[in-house]
Write a protein that holds these residues in place. Structure first.
Motif, PDB file in Angstrom:
ATOM      1  N   ALA A 125       9.951   3.941  46.639  1.00 35.48           N
ATOM      2  CA  ALA A 125       9.330   2.761  45.760  1.00 35.48           C
ATOM      3  C   ALA A 125      10.212   1.353  46.193  1.00 35.48           C
ATOM      4  O   ALA A 125       9.508   0.189  46.159  1.00 35.48           O
ATOM      5  N   PRO A 128       7.970  -1.296  49.348  1.00 31.21           N
ATOM      6  CA  PRO A 128       7.235  -2.284  49.039  1.00 31.21           C
ATOM      7  C   PRO A 128       7.786  -3.488  48.189  1.00 31.21           C
ATOM      8  O   PRO A 128       7.466  -4.695  48.560  1.00 31.21           O
ATOM      9  N   GLN A 157       5.767   8.858  52.696  1.00 37.77           N
ATOM     10  CA  GLN A 157       4.927   8.364  51.405  1.00 37.77           C
ATOM     11  C   GLN A 157       3.966   7.021  51.860  1.00 37.77           C
ATOM     12  O   GLN A 157       4.366   6.523  52.936  1.00 37.77           O
ATOM     13  N   GLN A 159       3.049   4.556  50.329  1.00 35.58           N
ATOM     14  CA  GLN A 159       3.603   3.213  50.078  1.00 35.58           C
ATOM     15  C   GLN A 159       4.202   2.626  51.265  1.00 35.58           C
ATOM     16  O   GLN A 159       4.218   1.494  51.504  1.00 35.58           O
ATOM     17  N   GLU A 162       1.824   1.733  54.021  1.00 32.63           N
ATOM     18  CA  GLU A 162       1.149   0.482  53.564  1.00 32.63           C
ATOM     19  C   GLU A 162       2.065  -0.689  53.996  1.00 32.63           C
ATOM     20  O   GLU A 162       1.815  -1.813  54.248  1.00 32.63           O
ATOM     21  N   THR A 163       3.292  -0.588  53.610  1.00 31.17           N
ATOM     22  CA  THR A 163       4.155  -1.471  53.799  1.00 31.17           C
ATOM     23  C   THR A 163       4.547  -1.937  55.198  1.00 31.17           C
ATOM     24  O   THR A 163       4.689  -3.077  55.652  1.00 31.17           O
TER      25      THR A 163
END
Length: 330
Positions: A125, A128, A157, A159, A162-163
């Motif tokens: 978490a 990002p 993960q 995310q 995506e980051t």
């Protein structure tokens, strides 16, 4: 934070500072493990014993204005960022004097003054969120860097992928640091089923590097090299630091998925503190008496922090709702 080597500084003094910083993390974590066993630390507690060289080496390249954000295995990162050991210890014990006033515990500590933004319990978490910190610096036109730390399991993960993509597209001033200790929670299986962890970042156009995460000088040298183009607006970079944790994933993990012989072998041959100690003695940058004195001073400081924290008050029940949400005028 350790002094930087090179330039007009004293290499010996810089290396001794690195040694002291790693030793502080090691002794702090050992004390935290002891207090957890005594029932004085509630919730989960994740120790970074064995991994001290990664954050110590990376922080040697940081400067005022930089951000850092990490996962729940964060005690060492707090210390490396300059947080007061007593404030951290008080936080672990849930005291009002803690860095987050006893509300965060082991996993969720923040210190805006030192630009330390946690301590996040959800795997990946923080990645990002760290990109958001970097975006803010880019919009302000600064040359501050953001160091985002996460583990090999978090690298799986979505995310995180995506980051990577966002950071590359926007040329964000980010140093992604994968602390690959080889063991995701509760399993002896590597998290990387497909491409290597660092190749995943490379796929999004990031320059990538690997480093021996048990060698603080190697980490420090690499950090100083890669952070310069990040500050110059050249975009993000990803580092895989190959390290090793001696304890289980958390204090609740007996780590039965590996043998004691394996952990002992790593400790005997690759321990980051012992390795630097041997170098200091070999090069004459420090003698055995000085290193013993440093260890004694560090132990005394950690013990004093623990004793002081144990005597501090817990938050009053009627105040537990404070400092959790931002308070805005109606």
């Amino acid at each position: 934070m350790a002094a930087r080597d090179g330039g007009e500084g004293d290499p010996g003094a810089d290396r001794v500072a690195l040694y002291r910083d790693m030793l502080l993390i090691r002794r702090f974590e050992e004390k935290a493990g002891q207090l957890y066993g005594m029932g004085l630390i509630g919730g989960f507690c994740h120790l970074c014993i064995g991994q001290e060289a990664v954050v110590t080496g990376m922080e040697a390249a940081a400067r005022a204005g930089d951000h850092r954000i990490t996962s729940y295995r964060s005690h060492g990162h707090m210390l490396a960022a300059g947080l007061d050991p007593r404030a951290i210890m008080a936080e672990l014990l849930g005291r009002e004097t803690g860095a987050s006033r006893g509300r965060g515990g082991s996993m969720h500590v923040f210190d805006p003054e030192r630009r330390f933004w946690g301590g996040h319990g959800i795997v990946g978490a923080q990645v990002p969120i760290g990109a958001g910190l970097a975006l803010a610096e880019k919009m302000r036109g600064t040359n501050n860097a953001t160091f985002i730390y996460f583990g090999d399991a978090a690298a799986d993960q979505g995310q995180v992928a995506e980051t990577y993509a966002l950071a590359a597209r926007l040329s964000l001033p980010v140093v992604f640091v994968i602390e690959n200790n080889s063991y995701p929670p509760g399993t002896g299986l590597s998290a990387a089923k497909g491409p290597q962890l660092i190749d995943r970042a490379k796929a999004y156009g990031l320059p990538v590097r690997t480093v021996d995460g048990m060698d603080v000088l190697a980490v420090r040298d690499l950090a100083e090299e890669i952070v310069l183009p990040v500050r110059a607006g050249k975009g993000p970079v990803a580092v895989e630091a190959k390290t090793y944790r001696y304890r289980g994933h958390s204090m609740a993990d007996p780590a039965k998925y590996r043998t004691r012989a394996e952990a002992s072998r790593v400790r005997e041959t690759r321990d980051p503190i012992d390795t630097l100690r041997a170098r200091l003695l070999e090069t004459g940058h420090a003698d055995a008496d000085r290193l013993r004195a440093i260890d004694r001073e560090v132990k005394e400081a950690v013990n004093a922090a623990a004793e002081a924290a144990r005597g501090d008050a817990e938050p009053a029940v009627e105040t537990l709702g404070r400092h959790v949400y931002a308070e805005a005028a109606s």
